[in-house]
Design a protein around this motif. Structure first.
Motif, PDB file in Angstrom:
ATOM      1  N   HIS A  42      36.440  46.120  48.835  1.00 31.32           N
ATOM      2  CA  HIS A  42      36.782  47.132  47.825  1.00 31.32           C
ATOM      3  C   HIS A  42      37.635  46.510  46.730  1.00 31.32           C
ATOM      4  CE1 HIS A  42      38.715  50.717  46.097  1.00 31.32           C
ATOM      5  NE2 HIS A  42      39.874  50.176  46.429  1.00 31.32           N
ATOM      6  N   CYS A  43      38.650  45.779  47.123  1.00 27.84           N
ATOM      7  CA  CYS A  43      39.567  45.143  46.176  1.00 27.84           C
ATOM      8  C   CYS A  43      38.821  44.192  45.244  1.00 27.84           C
ATOM      9  CB  CYS A  43      40.663  44.414  46.949  1.00 27.84           C
ATOM     10  SG  CYS A  43      41.860  43.569  45.913  1.00 27.84           S
ATOM     11  N   VAL A  44      37.971  43.347  45.798  1.00 29.53           N
ATOM     12  CA  VAL A  44      37.231  42.384  44.990  1.00 29.53           C
ATOM     13  C   VAL A  44      36.300  43.107  44.017  1.00 29.53           C
ATOM     14  CG1 VAL A  44      35.468  40.556  45.053  1.00 29.53           C
ATOM     15  CG2 VAL A  44      37.409  40.492  46.647  1.00 29.53           C
ATOM     16  N   LEU A  45      35.551  44.080  44.501  1.00 28.62           N
ATOM     17  CA  LEU A  45      34.625  44.793  43.622  1.00 28.62           C
ATOM     18  C   LEU A  45      35.352  45.483  42.472  1.00 28.62           C
ATOM     19  CD1 LEU A  45      32.169  46.436  46.187  1.00 28.62           C
ATOM     20  CD2 LEU A  45      31.680  44.534  44.629  1.00 28.62           C
ATOM     21  N   VAL A  46      36.404  46.208  42.793  1.00 26.79           N
ATOM     22  CA  VAL A  46      37.119  46.975  41.768  1.00 26.79           C
ATOM     23  C   VAL A  46      37.741  46.047  40.727  1.00 26.79           C
ATOM     24  CG1 VAL A  46      39.101  48.493  41.385  1.00 26.79           C
ATOM     25  CG2 VAL A  46      37.487  48.986  43.233  1.00 26.79           C
ATOM     26  N   HIS A  47      38.398  44.986  41.175  1.00 29.27           N
ATOM     27  CA  HIS A  47      39.052  44.082  40.223  1.00 29.27           C
ATOM     28  C   HIS A  47      38.039  43.222  39.453  1.00 29.27           C
ATOM     29  CE1 HIS A  47      43.101  45.209  41.093  1.00 29.27           C
ATOM     30  NE2 HIS A  47      42.949  44.968  42.378  1.00 29.27           N
ATOM     31  N   ALA A  56      39.538  32.644  42.458  1.00 31.94           N
ATOM     32  CA  ALA A  56      40.970  32.389  42.660  1.00 31.94           C
ATOM     33  C   ALA A  56      41.813  33.534  42.095  1.00 31.94           C
ATOM     34  CB  ALA A  56      41.369  31.074  42.008  1.00 31.94           C
ATOM     35  N   GLN A  57      41.455  34.036  40.937  1.00 30.02           N
ATOM     36  CA  GLN A  57      42.206  35.151  40.345  1.00 30.02           C
ATOM     37  C   GLN A  57      42.082  36.402  41.213  1.00 30.02           C
ATOM     38  OE1 GLN A  57      40.162  34.970  36.573  1.00 30.02           O
ATOM     39  NE2 GLN A  57      41.984  34.162  35.525  1.00 30.02           N
ATOM     40  N   ARG A  92      33.385  24.905  35.422  1.00 27.75           N
ATOM     41  CA  ARG A  92      33.682  24.490  36.799  1.00 27.75           C
ATOM     42  C   ARG A  92      34.068  25.684  37.661  1.00 27.75           C
ATOM     43  NH1 ARG A  92      38.427  20.768  35.417  1.00 27.75           N
ATOM     44  NH2 ARG A  92      38.597  22.490  33.967  1.00 27.75           N
ATOM     45  N   ALA A  93      34.548  26.724  37.030  1.00 23.16           N
ATOM     46  CA  ALA A  93      35.008  27.912  37.766  1.00 23.16           C
ATOM     47  C   ALA A  93      33.856  28.884  37.985  1.00 23.16           C
ATOM     48  CB  ALA A  93      36.132  28.593  36.995  1.00 23.16           C
ATOM     49  N   ARG A  94      33.951  29.629  39.071  1.00 23.22           N
ATOM     50  CA  ARG A  94      32.956  30.658  39.375  1.00 23.22           C
ATOM     51  C   ARG A  94      33.607  32.015  39.238  1.00 23.22           C
ATOM     52  NH1 ARG A  94      28.270  28.571  39.136  1.00 23.22           N
ATOM     53  NH2 ARG A  94      27.266  29.257  41.012  1.00 23.22           N
ATOM     54  N   ILE A  95      32.911  32.901  38.553  1.00 25.04           N
ATOM     55  CA  ILE A  95      33.396  34.283  38.467  1.00 25.04           C
ATOM     56  C   ILE A  95      32.589  35.123  39.444  1.00 25.04           C
ATOM     57  CG2 ILE A  95      34.138  34.103  36.067  1.00 25.04           C
ATOM     58  CD1 ILE A  95      31.525  35.988  35.629  1.00 25.04           C
TER      59      ILE A  95
END
Length: 158
Positions: A42-47, A56-57, A92-95
């Protein structure tokens, strides 16, 4: 005559905050579990829906270590709710990009989380609720805004 070693001179704030936090987490886990999500998912989806954020963020926002974040995103990808994509700012970063199905489920999970919070706060008289929220916000923005490193401290199992 001396006071017993276990005589308290102040309320046990640690117990009160730990206990309420634990019970709130279990209620949230149960409610979100009904739609197949964990609190971390839930946290990952919402943010992730709020804007382009790296793993990482999102891990920082959700207070997750790297391994837990990877496992959480793997589960979201497997369920077709999110996917990793290259960042437009740093190749290099993945979103984490939320799929349409993930966005739909995130909207439902926000309603569920809001309902759990309202049920808890609704058990208090309005004046007490306002005082509690004001006091907790002051602590989060002030005295308890920054965690300290402690070599002997252990994080509670989630």
């Amino acid at each position: 005559m001396t006071a017993p070693a276990n005589a308290r001179t102040a309320p046990d704030l640690s117990y009160l905050l730990d206990r309420t936090s634990h019970v709130l987490r279990t209620r949230m886990a149960s409610a979100l579990g009904e739609i197949g999500l964990t609190a971390r998912m839930h946290c990952v989806l919402v943010h992730a829906l709020e804007g382009e954020r790296t793993q990482a963020q999102l891990a920082d926002l959700g207070d997750m270590d790297k391994t837990t974040m990877v496992v959480t995103v793997d589960a979201l990808e497997k369920a077709g709710l999110a996917e990793r994509k290259p960042s437009s700012a740093d190749r290099r970063a993945r979103i984490i990009s939320v799929t349409p199905a993930g966005a739909e489920l995130a909207a439902r999970s926000v309603e569920i989380a809001d309902g759990v919070h309202e049920a808890v706060l609704g058990s208090l008289p309005k004046g007490d609720r306002d005082v509690l929220l004001r006091a907790l916000n002051r602590l989060v923005e002030g005295e308890l805004s920054t965690a300290v490193e402690a070599t002997c401290a252990r994080r509670a199992r989630q």
